[in-house]
Each structure stands twice: as structure tokens, then as C-alpha cells.
Design a protein around this motif. Structure first.
Motif, PDB file in Angstrom:
ATOM      1  N   THR A 847       0.856  -1.180   0.000  1.00  0.00           N
ATOM      2  CA  THR A 847       0.000   0.000   0.000  1.00  0.00           C
ATOM      3  C   THR A 847       0.897   1.237   0.000  1.00  0.00           C
ATOM      4  O   THR A 847       1.836   1.328   0.793  1.00  0.00           O
ATOM      5  CB  THR A 847      -0.923   0.025   1.230  1.00  0.00           C
ATOM      6  N   TYR A 848       0.612   2.184  -0.929  1.00  0.00           N
ATOM      7  CA  TYR A 848       1.448   3.369  -1.104  1.00  0.00           C
ATOM      8  C   TYR A 848       0.586   4.623  -0.954  1.00  0.00           C
ATOM      9  O   TYR A 848      -0.623   4.598  -1.224  1.00  0.00           O
ATOM     10  CB  TYR A 848       2.085   3.398  -2.499  1.00  0.00           C
ATOM     11  N   PRO A 849       1.223   5.758  -0.586  1.00  0.00           N
ATOM     12  CA  PRO A 849       0.498   7.030  -0.626  1.00  0.00           C
ATOM     13  C   PRO A 849       0.135   7.381  -2.075  1.00  0.00           C
ATOM     14  O   PRO A 849       0.856   7.038  -3.012  1.00  0.00           O
ATOM     15  CB  PRO A 849       1.502   8.043  -0.055  1.00  0.00           C
ATOM     16  N   SER A 850      -0.973   8.058  -2.244  1.00  0.00           N
ATOM     17  CA  SER A 850      -1.387   8.494  -3.587  1.00  0.00           C
ATOM     18  C   SER A 850      -0.587   9.754  -3.936  1.00  0.00           C
ATOM     19  O   SER A 850      -1.087  10.874  -3.858  1.00  0.00           O
ATOM     20  CB  SER A 850      -2.894   8.774  -3.626  1.00  0.00           C
ATOM     21  N   ALA A 851       0.679   9.544  -4.319  1.00  0.00           N
ATOM     22  CA  ALA A 851       1.599  10.654  -4.585  1.00  0.00           C
ATOM     23  C   ALA A 851       2.495  10.274  -5.759  1.00  0.00           C
ATOM     24  O   ALA A 851       2.737   9.094  -6.001  1.00  0.00           O
ATOM     25  CB  ALA A 851       2.439  10.950  -3.339  1.00  0.00           C
ATOM     26  N   PRO A 852       3.009  11.257  -6.499  1.00  0.00           N
ATOM     27  CA  PRO A 852       3.855  10.956  -7.655  1.00  0.00           C
ATOM     28  C   PRO A 852       5.092  10.151  -7.325  1.00  0.00           C
ATOM     29  O   PRO A 852       5.585   9.398  -8.158  1.00  0.00           O
ATOM     30  CB  PRO A 852       4.220  12.347  -8.198  1.00  0.00           C
TER      31      PRO A 852
END
Length: 963
Positions: A847-852
Motif C-alpha cells: 500500500t502506497y500514498p497516492s503521490a507521484p
């Protein structure tokens, strides 16, 4: 007993038998028994010869001949036997009579090597040629009573040579000296028109899309338009006219030669030696070089006095091929000329563009350099040391940019022919020594020796000082760039003819095959070892053009591994011309000083490139404090700037000048992250990434590529080699720091997941103390590598729990990545989607942050997960690219997400690999400015792509078989 006549004609072959059977009593010669002995002797001689011979006897010129002669007169045999030759050869008697009468009257023999004779021996009036001799024939009393003719036919030789002359003339006329197809066609048709006996008329038609156009023609008397009026000027090939069909043009344009009869009815054109009407023509295709359809059509008339036999047809085939070759060459030349004109125009536009842009650069550069210089020299408000260092960096690079602009302007002027030499009398020895001295500090700092030998010259030299400064500056910069040990020597000498400047170095040298291209603009020797990869590629080209502008030339001698010598020679005739009026321009030495400052940026840092962190500047409580960053860049200002920027975050920075030094440093002291430029000497950034990823000990080391090469292709190239991120110059400092932090945290989290998985075996047993110690030692000695978690009936606890929702006090912008191993349930009551692979080799989720920045973290995690599995490297890199695009889509398309995160699941088993990327927002189209236009292309190029969008989010699944 045989008849006397039979005895006389015995041994004469078929003709002899016919002579024996002839009723001679009905001829002027009378019975054979009454023939004089001289006639009998002559007949025996003729019949016994295999050479064509004809005996004319008596006042009526009665003919007696042999088998060889009978073949020459064709259909006239055997009626000519005993007949008057004036009747048999009536059509050619006007040519033969003077020769025969001369022999009869003078008793002197004659010989004509190629006598043209009109013969009707094959059903038409034929042009024939004979080598013939006429000798007097005497009776028993010695009186001349006849003529002995010895002859051979040379028609094929005469006509063959004539046709060869035509083909030769065509080759000369179509030799490429003309500049276009029309002119070439005119020259070809003129050559054909000079041979009307073989080609009574001709016309060249060329294809213009679906139209066949006549571009040249010849035939008839000069100024006679009969041929032009009878032949069509143009015809539509899709719907040809009746006239075009009558002349066989459509068939020939389709590649089929056509024979045209009844020409005399359409074109009353007299031709041949005796002005016979042309009855037949040929329409011949002009073959193209590689295309299926012909280039055009050659329409030619057939001589009325020559039969259209195999030799005549072969001649016309050669004629058509010769014309086609000449026209193809003309078309190729014309096409090449158009391309050259287009390139010249493009070059002119480009030069004008560079000139305009360069001029436009000067205004903002002036407004940059002026305030910067003011700030550096302001004694009333001096700058603090840190600020002074920053301003000096800006001033140095603005000055470098101005130098580049001035070089482009100078080169543009030279290219456009607008450059002028502001020549004036100067002390060239003093000027050259001063310019060389500007480089002394940089050369000695590089560990080299500078030798200057510029004795006074016998008289002043008239030269443009600015141009001479550019020449010396570029040669010295070039020498310093490619010389690593030894010396650089600057010499000036003169003799009675010229002044010579020589710049000699002990550098790497230049290969012989590179020397002819050395002074071409933008030419760079590939793979050459240098202090820096920076440069425009116009330095030596500028030296060459400036030397020519001053009336001189530049020469070079070089040996690989020994060094090079560049010599600029100025003849006294050029160096002594009238000097320009007016005051000299200001700024003497500015170009040299700017070049020396730039050269200094190529040199290694005196402190070894190590910058310790500033504890006071580091963010409080930052877990990344003390992280080790390795910077690889060949520009010293960029290395200094990055070192200041990164040490301000509390990180320890080591800076090196090329990829090879970076590789050696990594193996000696592994950093936490590598920040590398692309264009570097010795080993470039892409090759550095390739070698790091090929080595198991450095495969997981985070690598960020920092480059001035913008565009999708450059970033794809870097990412496909295994780089974790690609940052384009110029960049925002905050963005670069954020990307570095993300990459280091991702690497450490992956290492923690590896350690946690390694500490618990699948069977539940604890690892031995030796194994634990070995793992710890290994983890400390090298960057973290992947540990694969095999699926079991019971779930493996994640290293960091995946949040079901955002916890209080945990906003989206600080959401950390979670790693979850999610094997499919195999116990009682478990169900699986029918299209879901078994996942018996790998099943892991993140799971990752919704970031570039999450795309870089995803690539790292996927690479680690697949690192120890037998997955083809090409398949792995394809998957990384496709997964990155899916992640970018999830970040950029998700609108108002219920969870500011993206979940990724990687499954491998049964020869199938699947990666699923899920966001928690509603779908939206990307803004055009964000849309790179390659996401779907890259994903679909890898494998099957499915997209499922619901009110809770969107899931993109990429799936492909491994074999």
C-alpha cells in the motif's frame, strides 16, 4: 562423254550446276563451246573461289558468279545468271556504274571499303554496305571486255558501329552534367536526332502520376513540326485517348513494348538514305530503378530501309535502357538538389533562429550578470560567505551561458557568410602569451605543465584580436579537456612565408580515421576519454572557420596515446593586409577568462568531494539524518550545489566526477542512495545503473538519475535500465529532496520486510544463531535484497499493518507505505476467482500514498520481490514500466479518493504473472498538460490489460504469461 559445258562448270556447287543447265545460246555470250579461253579461265576462277565473286562479260554485262555471291543478292538469284547486271541491280546501278565503267575504260582496278548500295533482295528497299573491288577482265587479245568483281558484305559492321556511336553519344549527353530532367531529356533527344538513319524520329514521355507527358521529341527537318503534330502531348493513363492507343503508349507505360504499324498514314515522314516513308514504330517502356511501373515511354521510328530483325530490336532495347538510366540519374540528381536546397534552407532558418534566440538571450543575461557583479563587488553591503558562494556560482554559470551565446552568434555569422574580420596590427607574440597565461592556473591545478614559447616576431601581424583570442582559447580548452598527464605547449614561430601557432599536448590522441571529420560542426569522437562530457561540439569547427576568415588554415597531427598538435598557419600575405580603422573593441581576454573558469569546473574537488552534514540545519527528529548520498556529476558547480543542498538535510555527501569513480566508491563504501548525472566521461549514468543492477550486491541500491536530457525517451531509457527515479534539470530543490527521502525510506522499508521475513521460517522454526549472525553481517555489508515469502494456509502478518481507513491524526500527505503478504486462502470455505492464478511462487501486496513519488517505491518493491525468482530480466523490466504507468494513472486519475492510497498486488504462478493496481477515487480524465500519451501504450505492450471502475475506485490488472 561429258559435255564441254559440264566440264567448265564442274566443281561450282549449286550455282555451277545452274550455269551448266542454262541455255547460253539465248544469252549475249552464246554457246559455251564458242567462249574464248580467257572467259573460260575466268569462269573457272570464279567458281572455284569461296569468296563472293562476280564476272561481268561483254557489252551487255552478262553475269557469272559463284555460290558465295548468290547469297548476297538474295531473291535475285538465280534469275540474275547470264542476265545484264544493269537490269538485276537497277536500283543500285547509279552507284555501281561509275566504278564498273572506270575499270572498263582505264583498265585500273578500284576498291571501296564500305560502299552503300540500295538493294531489293528481301521484299523491301534495303540499305546495304559492301567492301568491293572492280578489276578489268581481258580477252585472249588482251582487250578489256569485262569486269571481275570481288566483294563481301559489311552491312552489320557498318550499322553496328553507327548504333554504338549513338549509344556512346547518349552516355555522354546523359552523364549528369545537366541540372534537371527536362534539360537531360533535351540533350538525349539531340543525340538521337543526330542519327536519323537508325532512328527516324523519337519522343520521350515521362509519367506524372496518372498522366504520360511528352517532354522531348525529334524528327524531320529542323523547324518541321510534323512529328510534334502527329504525336500526343499527354494522355491520361486511366482513360487514354484513341491517338495514344494507336501509338501504343498505354501498353508501353504498363511495361509491355508495342509495335506500331501503319505509321505512314499518321505521320508522313520521309526517312533513310533514300527518303522512304516510315512504316513502323516501337513504343518501349523506360524501366525504373526499383519500381514496378516504368519511368515513362520511348517512342521511336523504325528505319524503312532496315528490317526489324533481332539485332535491330536489341539495339532499341539498349537505347531505351540508356535513356532510362540517364533520366533516372537526372531525377536522382534533381531530388538530391531539392534535398540539398531544403537542407540549406533549413540550415539558414536554423541559423537565423539561433541568431535571433542568441540575441534575445543577451538582454536577460545582461540583467543577470550586472546585478550579480554588483552584489559581488558591493563594499557597502558585503555578502555573507554562504550568500557569496551562491552568487558566485550563479555568476560563473551566467558567464558560461553568455560565452555559449557568443559562440553560437559567431558561428551563425560564419555560416551565413556575414562574419567580418576587424583586423588590426597587433603584437601577436605578446597577445598569445597573455591568453595562454589565463589558463595557467587551471592547467597547473590539473597537475599538468604549461610551456609557452612565443618569441617576438619580426614585424606586427594584422589580425582580428577577438578572433585570435577565440582560436587560442578553444585550442587550449580542448588540450586541457583531453590531457591527463604531461604537458601542454603553446608555441609561436614565423618564417618568410607564414606565422604559425602550435598547441601541443600529451593527451589521449586522436584516431587517424577521425581526423578528416575533426573540424566538422557538432562532431565528437565517440568514447573518447575526457575530463567532462560537457560541450557544444563547435569549438574546433569555430577554430577552422575563424582561421579561414583570417586568411589562414588549421592543421592537426595526432597519435593515439601520444598526443596531438594543432597548428594555425597565417600567411604573411594575409597577415599583412590593411588594418581596420577605429578603436579596438573592449573586453580583451574576457573570452579566455570565461573559458578558463569553465575548464576549472572539470577538475576534481581538492577535498576529495566529501561534504559532512550540518547538524544544525537538519530537520529535528528526522530518521534519515546521517544518510549517505553519493553524487556523480562532471560539473564542479553542480557537485558543489548538490552537496550544499543535501548536507543541509543532515546527510553525508560524497561527490565524484564520473560513473567509474562512482562504481569504485560504491564497492568500497556503499551509500544509502546514488544521485547520478547521465552525460559523464569514462562511464555515463545509464551504464552505471546497468552495472549496479547486474551486480547482486548492489541490485537493491536506490539510484536517482539526474539529467538535462528531457523527454519521454530519455526517462524510459533510464527507468528501463533499473533507475528508481528520473529527475530532469532544472529541478526544484524541494522536489529533489522529497524524491530522495521517498527512495531511501522505500529502500529501508523493503530491507525491514526482508529481515522480518527471514527471521521466521515457513515451518515456524526460528533460525539458528549462526544464520542470524550471518544475515546481520550480510545486511550491514550491502544494501537490502529481496526475500520471497511463500504462501501458506495461514496469513503472514504484515510488517506494517494496512490501515482500513485514515486514522486520526494521520493525514493523507504523511501516509506511509505498508507491505502486506497476502497469500490466497486454501483452507476450508476459501474461494478464488476463476481467472486468478494459484500464486504458488509469489503473492505479495503493498500500500502506497497516492503521490507521484510512489511509482519509484513501487518499482523498487517489485524488483526486490522478483529478484531471486527465475524471471527473465526483459520481462521484469517490461513489468516495471507497465506497473509504473499503472501507478501514475492511479495517482493522476483518482478524484476525491476515499483513501489517499494505492494498493498493489503482485502474483506469480503457473507460468503467469499478474499485477493489480487499485485506487480509491472516482475516475477522471487527465489534464492535457499531465497526459504524456504513453501509459496505455506501455501497459498494453506488456500484456493483457483489464480495467474495472466502480464507485469505490478503479483497479487496473496487467497480466502476461512468462513463456
Amino acid at each position: 562423254m561429258r559435255r564441254p559445258s559440264a566440264d567448265l562448270f564442274a566443281g561450282g556447287g549449286d550455282t555451277g550446276r545452274m550455269l551448266a543447265e542454262l541455255d547460253w545460246t539465248a544469252t549475249p555470250l552464246g554457246p559455251v563451246t564458242d567462249w574464248p579461253q580467257s572467259l573460260r579461265a575466268a569462269v573457272r576462277m570464279v567458281l572455284s573461289s569461296r569468296y563472293p565473286m562476280l564476272l561481268l562479260w561483254g557489252e551487255r554485262y552478262s553475269q557469272l558468279y559463284n555460290d558465295a555471291y548468290s547469297a548476297l543478292i538474295g531473291d535475285k538469284h538465280p534469275a540474275a545468271l547470264g542476265e545484264d547486271v544493269r537490269v538485276t541491280l537497277a536500283e543500285g546501278w547509279d552507284v555501281l556504274a561509275p566504278l564498273i565503267q572506270q575499270a572498263m575504260a582505264t583498265g585500273v582496278a578500284s576498291w571501296v571499303p564500305a560502299l552503300r548500295l540500295l538493294l531489293e533482295r528481301a521484299g523491301y528497299r534495303e540499305e546495304a554496305y559492301f567492301s568491293v573491288s572492280h578489276a578489268p577482265a581481258r580477252d585472249d587479245e588482251g582487250h578489256t571486255v569485262g569486269v571481275l568483281t570481288v566483294c563481301s558484305e559489311v552491312t552489320q559492321q557498318v550499322i553496328g558501329e553507327r548504333r554504338l556511336r549513338l549509344l556512346r553519344d547518349l552516355a555522354v549527353r546523359g552523364d549528369g552534367r545537366t541540372v534537371d530532367v527536362d534539360a537531360t531529356s533535351a540533350r538525349l533527344i539531340d543525340a538521337i536526332g543526330a542519327h536519323p538513319l537508325d532512328v527516324p524520329f523519337a519522343a520521350i514521355y515521362l509519367r506524372d502520376d496518372a498522366v504520360l507527358r511528352r517532354i522531348a521529341w525529334v524528327g524531320g527537318d529542323p523547324g518541321d513540326a510534323t512529328v510534334a503534330g502527329a504525336l500526343p502531348e499527354a494522355t491520361e493513363l486511366t482513360d487514354p485517348s484513341t491517338t495514344a492507343r494507336d501509338w501504343g503508349l498505354p501498353a508501353a507505360a504498363a511495361g509491355e513494348p508495342a509495335e506500331v504499324s501503319g505509321v505512314a498514314d499518321r505521320l508522313p515522314l520521309p526517312a533513310g538514305p533514300w527518303n522512304e516513308p516510315v512504316r513502323t514504330a516501337l513504343a518501349l517502356p523506360l524501366p525504373a530503378a526499383a519500381e514496378a511501373q516504368p519511368l515513362g515511354v520511348l517512342l521511336v521510328g523504325v528505319s524503312p530501309t532496315r528490317g526489324l530483325d533481332e539485332a535491330y530490336r536489341s539495339f532499341y532495347d539498349l537505347l531505351a535502357q540508356q535513356v532510362a538510366v540517364a533520366l533516372r540519374n537526372a531525377q536522382a540528381y534533381e531530388d538530391e538538389r531539392r534535398r540539398a536546397e531544403a537542407l540549406a534552407e533549413l540550415d539558414r532558418v536554423k541559423t537565423g533562429f539561433f541568431t535571433n534566440v542568441s540575441h534575445e538571450f543577451r538582454t536577460p543575461l545582461t540583467l543577470m550578470l550586472g546585478p550579480l557583479a554588483d552584489a559581488l563587488t558591493d563594499a557597502t553591503a558585503p555578502l555573507a560567505p554562504v550568500q557569496r558562494e551562491r552568487v558566485e556560482t550563479a555568476w560563473r554559470n551566467a558567464t558560461r551561458l553568455l560565452t555559449l551565446v557568443n559562440s553560437l552568434l559567431t558561428f551563425s555569422s560564419l555560416e551565413a557568410g556575414r562574419a567580418r574580420s576587424d583586423a588590426r596590427a597587433v603584437d601577436l607574440a605578446t597577445l598569445t602569451a597573455e591568453l595562454a597565461g589565463v589558463f595557467r592556473a587551471a592547467i597547473e591545478r590539473a597537475g599538468l605543465t604549461l610551456e609557452v614559447d612565443c618569441p617576438p616576431l619580426p614585424r606586427p601581424v594584422t589580425v582580428d584580436p577577438v578572433n585570435w583570442e577565440r582560436i587560442v582559447t578553444n585550442l587550449l580548452s580542448n588540450a586541457l579537456k583531453y590531457t591527463f598527464i604531461g604537458r601542454i605547449r603553446v608555441g609561436l614561430e614565423a618564417d618568410d612565408e607564414e606565422v604559425r601557432l602550435s598547441v601541443t599536448d600529451s593527451g589521449i590522441g586522436i584516431a587517424e580515421q577521425e581526423l578528416p571529420n575533426l573540424f566538422e560542426r557538432f562532431h565528437r569522437v565517440q568514447g573518447a576519454l575526457s575530463r567532462s562530457h560537457e560541450g557544444t561540439g563547435i569549438g574546433l569547427a569555430l577554430v577552422h572557420e575563424l582561421a579561414r576568415l583570417e586568411g589562414g588554415e588549421v592543421r592537426v597531427t595526432s597519435r593515439v596515446g601520444v598526443g596531438s598538435t594543432f597548428t594555425v598557419a597565417l600567411p604573411w600575405s594575409a597577415a599583412g593586409h590593411v588594418s581596420a580603422a577605429g578603436a579596438p573593441s573592449d573586453g580583451r581576454g574576457d573570452v579566455a577568462r570565461a573559458a578558463a573558469q569553465e575548464a576549472a569546473t572539470w577538475l576534481a574537488d581538492p577535498d576529495g568531494g566529501v561534504a559532512e552534514p550540518d547538524p544544525a540545519a537538519a530537520p529535528a527528529g528526522d530518521e534519515l539524518t546521517g544518510a549517505r548520498i553519493l553524487v556523480a556529476d562532471d560539473n564542479s558547480d553542480m557537485r558543489a550545489y548538490l552537496s550544499r543542498l543535501l548536507t543541509g538535510q543532515g546527510w553525508r555527501v560524497r561527490a565524484v566526477t564520473d560513473g567509474q569513480q562512482a562504481l569504485d566508491t560504491i564497492h568500497r563504501d556503499p551509500p544509502d542512495l546514488v544521485l547520478t548525472d547521465v552525460m559523464m566521461p569514462a562511464l555515463d549514468g545509464f551504464e552505471l545503473v546497468r552495472r549496479l543492477r547486474a551486480d547482486p550486491a548492489t541490485r537493491a541500491l536506490p539510484v536517482l538519475v539526474l539529467s538535462a536530457r528531457a523527454g519521454g525517451e530519455a526517462s524510459v531509457a533510464g527507468l528501463s535500465l533499473g533507475a528508481d527515479d528520473y529527475v530532469v534539470k532544472p529541478f526544484a530543490a524541494a522536489e529533489l529532496i522529497a524524491r530522495i527521502r521517498s527512495a531511501i525510506r522505500s529502500s529501508r522499508a523493503s530491507g525491514a520486510a526482508r529481515s522480518g521475513a527471514a527471521s521466521t521460517r515457513v515451518d515456524g522454526s526460528a533460525p539458528s544463531a549462526d544464520a542470524t549472525s550471518a544475515d546481520a553481517t550480510s545486511a550491514a555489508a550491502r544494501p537490502a535484497t529481496v526475500t520471497t515469502v511463500a504462501p501458506e494456509p495461514t496469513a503472514v502478518e504484515p510488517t506494517v499493518p494496512t490501515p482500513a481507513a485514515d486514522p486520526p491524526g494521520h493525514p493523507a500527505d504523511t501516509l506511509t507505505r505498508s507491505t502486506v503478504a497476502e497469500p490466497p486462502a486454501t483452507g476450508a470455505g476459501a474461494t478464488a476467482a476463476p481467472d486468478e492464478p494459484a500464486g504458488d511462487a509469489l503473492d505479495v501486496s503493498w500500500t502506497y500514498p497516492s503521490a507521484p513519488t510512489s511509482a519509484a517505491e513501487l518499482r523498487r518493491d517489485v524488483r526486490l520481490a522478483l529478484g531471486r525468482l527465475d524471471v527473465d530480466p526483459d520481462v521484469q523490466e517490461d513489468l516495471l514500466l507497465a506497473a509504473s504507468e499503472a501507478m501514475n494513472n492511479a495517482v493522476e486519475h483518482a478524484q476525491r479518493p476515499s483513501r489517499p492510497e494505492v494498493r498493489v498486488r503482485l502474483q506469480l504462478g503457473d507460468g503467469l504473472v499478474r499485477i493489480s493496481v487499485r485506487d480509491f477515487g472516482t475516475w477522471r480524465d487527465r489534464r492535457p498538460a499531465m497526459d504524456r500519451g504513453r501509459g496505455a501504450l506501455l501497459m498494453n505492450a506488456y500484456g493483457d490489460v483489464r480495467l474495472l471502475s466502480t464507485g469505490e475506485g478503479t483497479t487496473v490488472t496487467i497480466e502476461c504469461r512468462l513463456a
